[in-house]
Scaffold this active site. Structure first.
Site, PDB file in Angstrom:
ATOM      1  N   LYS A 272       1.075  -0.854  -0.417  1.00  0.00           N
ATOM      2  CA  LYS A 272       0.341   0.037   0.114  1.00  0.00           C
ATOM      3  C   LYS A 272       0.888   1.285  -0.006  1.00  0.00           C
ATOM      4  O   LYS A 272       1.634   1.431   1.223  1.00  0.00           O
ATOM      5  CB  LYS A 272      -1.411  -0.325   1.246  1.00  0.00           C
ATOM      6  CG  LYS A 272      -1.796   0.737   0.928  1.00  0.00           C
ATOM      7  CD  LYS A 272      -2.821  -0.046  -0.053  1.00  0.00           C
ATOM      8  CE  LYS A 272      -3.838   1.466   0.011  1.00  0.00           C
ATOM      9  NZ  LYS A 272      -5.178   0.744  -1.428  1.00  0.00           N
TER      10      LYS A 272
ATOM     11  N   SER B 185      -8.788  -0.453  -4.840  1.00  0.00           N
ATOM     12  CA  SER B 185      -8.916  -0.035  -3.662  1.00  0.00           C
ATOM     13  C   SER B 185     -10.327   0.171  -3.649  1.00  0.00           C
ATOM     14  O   SER B 185     -11.224  -0.967  -3.075  1.00  0.00           O
ATOM     15  CB  SER B 185      -8.432   1.147  -3.299  1.00  0.00           C
ATOM     16  OG  SER B 185      -7.057   1.026  -1.595  1.00  0.00           O
TER      17      SER B 185
END
Length: 597
Positions: free
Chosen positions: A192, A393
């Site tokens: 991430k 996401s």
């Protein structure tokens, strides 16, 4: 004296604001009056000109009004659906004798959007009518569409700027350190990277590994498509771009000779020569731009299909995912949930295709939308997610609830991870001699102030919350994809995947465009033999409909050609707007930072 001066300046500013808005309203009124008085007429013989000016988008982002629209205007936008619809209509229209591609002002485009328009061009070509592309120069995106034409002509001194795909970020950890700004980043998932530029000075090995895989997939798709359209071997194209000096030197540095010999173009011509070639095939015909063509052949007022049932509802979500009601060009949780509930309660809608083109955003807003998708399924209405250029996401969070997920091979998806950012400027203030002190009734009271150091206790509690939401994300994916939690965790960690890889890994069900997703939804609802696709949009009266389709052109249509430096600053301003728009109440986001350069 000072007070009077300030009042005077404020009065001048208010007068200027009113005058600008009055001028804008006058222009709007004049435009609407003109449109109501005369709709464009079509000649008996015409060549459709695809003069695409701006960035290809799923939804047009409405311009802001007032002075901010003049100082920081939105970039021009070209709605992909409009271009596709114009080509589909023209293929069946006997008055349209051919198509001329004018792509010189196409500023940016994601590969999946280019593929949609390419397929529409190929459908038009199948009608037996010619398509010609001409330009002084082409960028990589522009050349992709040009390559779909029957004839590709370039200016004798023109250039085709193919270079491949790349991802670069500015890392500002050292800059923040010098300013005394502490940035606390909480994340779940080693890949991430949305907040990485704030806490790193360079790309991590994990980022490099993940980005390399999906970048290579996109480039493979581009090269393969060019090979299919122009016959340029993928290996040869790679060789040319890896060794440009040797490749061009073989033609004495003459790019025109190189492009001709390598099959990139069919001829080196001046504009009137290219147009003459096209008219030799079509016969005498007038040029008609695609927007005028659409306006002449479609009503300005909203309309509904004549069929009374068996509808596949199309709901489009484009932009960052934010809480509450949001305008077109962003995905508001309340706005999207309302559209999904409209589809739920309309008995004519038997299935829904949710078109997503988003990097993600608020975790809470994503969950609200995901739940609304789940409710649709519980009531027997299948939902198919069609991914655009990106559905990562928070976009994948929403998609996890669908019956099926469809994507393009070049779609950017995955990025199953969560992060939060807590900035702190206490050190910066101390350098200026500013100190913060006080008291609270609990240890948490005032703990989130930007001018107070973040306590270890609060940091630990935030990280626990991040992991809990990440676990929830993993659970939704595991349930929706009918996949063991352990496997989801191995594919998650915030890692980004191409649509092609996501299909192989089970994160996506099939590869295909919007039409394929509509057929899949009809199949799931058992109405594949008779169905109509219908857009589900917020209720609009005639004026609002025209505002949506026309007024976005008023401010953004100014032909401003900024310098490279100004362009960079404008991009920075738009990035800041995106950051400031984030409004998750807990400050926790499922958001990807991927931008191709």
């Amino acid at each position: 004296m000072k007070t009077a001066f300030l009042r005077l300046m404020k009065g001048i500013e208010n007068i200027r604001y009113v005058m600008v808005n009055m001028l804008f309203l006058f222009l709007v009124g004049f435009l609407l009056y003109t449109l109501m008085q005369a709709q464009p007429t079509m000649p008996e013989r015409a060549i459709l000109q695809l003069d695409l000016k701006g960035a290809l988008v799923e939804q047009v982002k409405r311009p802001s009004f007032g002075l901010s629209a003049l100082t920081n205007p939105e970039p021009k936008q070209v709605k992909v659906h409009d271009v596709v619809m114009a080509l589909e209509m023209a293929a069946k229209d006997e008055r349209i004798k051919g198509v001329r591609l004018d792509l010189s002002k196409l500023s940016s485009a994601a590969l999946p959007h280019l593929q949609e328009i390419r397929h529409a061009i190929e459908t038009f070509k199948a009608s037996g009518k010619p398509v010609m592309a001409y330009a002084d120069n082409w960028t990589q995106a522009q050349y992709y569409l040009a390559a779909a034409a029957n004839d590709v002509y370039l200016h004798p001194m023109g250039n085709i700027a193919l270079q491949g795909y790349a991802v670069y970020r500015n890392y500002i950890k050292d800059a923040l350190d010098k300013l005394g700004v502490d940035v606390h980043v909480f994340r779940a998932g080693k890949y991430k990277s949305a907040a990485a530029p704030l806490i790193q000075n360079a790309m991590s090995d994990a980022e490099r590994e993940a980005d390399s895989q999906w970048l290579n997939t996109l480039w493979d798709v581009y090269k393969t498509d060019i090979q299919n359209m122009r016959g340029i071997k993928t290996a040869r194209l790679q060789q040319v771009l890896d060794t440009p000096v040797a490749s061009i030197k073989a033609y004495d540095g003459d790019l025109g000779k190189f492009f001709m010999a390598e099959g990139w173009v069919d001829g080196l011509l001046y504009p009137e020569q290219a147009d003459a070639k096209l008219q030799a095939k079509t016969g005498p015909a007038e040029l008609v731009d695609y927007k005028s063509y659409l306006m002449a052949n479609t009503s300005l007022l909203p309309s509904q299909p004549q069929d009374v049932d068996n509808w596949v509802g199309i709901i489009t979500g484009s932009g960052q995912i934010l809480s509450g009601e949001q305008p077109s060009g962003t995905i508001g949780s309340d706005t999207m949930v309302e559209l999904l509930q409209t589809a739920l309660h309309d008995t004519r809608i038997k299935a829904v295709v949710l078109r997503l083109n988003t990097p993600g955003g608020s975790a809470q807003a994503s969950e609200s939308i995901r739940h609304a998708v789940e409710v649709l399924r519980q009531h027997g209405k299948p939902v198919v997610v069609s991914m655009g250029s990106m559905a990562a996401s928070g976009g994948y969070w929403i998609a996890s609830a669908a019956n099926e997920i469809w994507a393009s091979p070049a779609t950017i998806t995955g990025s199953i991870g969560v992060f939060g950012i807590v900035p702190n400027i206490s050190h910066s203030l101390e350098k200026l001699g500013v100190h913060t002190d006080g008291l609270g009734t609990t240890k948490l009271a005032g703990a989130m102030r930007i001018d107070k150091p973040l306590t270890a206790e609060l940091a630990a509690s935030i990280q626990l919350s991040i992991h809990q939401i990440y676990k929830q994300f993993i659970g939704h994916v595991a349930q929706g994809r009918k996949m063991p939690t352990e496997k989801v965790e191995s594919l998650a960690q915030g890692r980004v995947w191409s649509g092609r890889d996501a299909k192989d890994l089970g994160l996506v069900d099939a590869l295909g465009d919007m039409d394929a997703a509509i057929q899949a939804a009809a199949r799931l609802a058992h109405i594949e033999k008779s169905h109509t696709a219908v857009e589900v949009t917020p209720p609009m009266n005639a004026l609002e409909f025209m505002m949506e389709n026309i007024l976005s052109e008023v401010l953004v249509s100014l032909d401003i050609q900024p310098s490279a430096m100004v362009d960079m600053l404008m991009q920075t301003l738009h990035v800041q707007d995106d950051i400031f728009a984030l409004n998750d109440p807990r400050g926790i986001y499922a958001l990807s930072d991927i931008k191709l350069k």
